[in-house]
Design a protein around this motif. Structure first.
Motif: not given
Length: 125
Positions: A35-39, A47-49, A59-61, A107-110
């Motif tokens: 996954g890719w996330f951003r802050q 979540f990004v993708a 999957y995408y935001a 799409n969950y950080r956890r």
């Protein structure tokens, strides 16, 4: 143990493109959803993708759908994020993350066990 190293961030004008890469160590990459996330400053990591371990489903935001493309090359232990039509609101530190092997994409950080150190993306208006 999986180590992830992102690269490809930088400064770009609105409407431009960047391609992020995330190189993974370890022998489980080809069986790990990624996954890719951003802050952004002052905001939660979002979540990004995400992509399944086979690469067959992505999957995408909603905020990036139609502009960003996630892909992977299991032979190179690398996952990519192609970012087109960038907007100033895309400015953030981008992180790649890996789930344990044979799990579903999420799409969950956890749900992600391993994280890279992040790469800065700045989009100027």
């Amino acid at each position: 143990q999986v180590q992830l190293v992102e690269s490809g961030g930088g400064l770009v004008q609105a409407g431009g493109s960047l391609r992020l890469s995330c190189a993974a160590s370890g022998r489980t990459f080809s069986t790990s959803p990624m996954g890719w996330f951003r802050q952004a400053p002052g905001k939660e990591r979002e979540f990004v993708a995400a992509i399944t371990y086979s690469g067959g489903t992505t999957y995408y935001a909603d905020s990036v759908k139609g502009r960003f493309t996630i892909s992977r090359d299991n032979a190179k232990n690398t996952v990519y994020l192609q970012m087109d039509s960038l907007k100033p609101e895309d400015t953030a530190v981008y992180y790649c993350a890996a789930r344990p092997p044979y799990h579903t994409a999420s799409n969950y950080r956890r749900d992600y066990a391993y994280w890279g150190q992040g790469t800065q993306v700045t989009v100027s208006s």
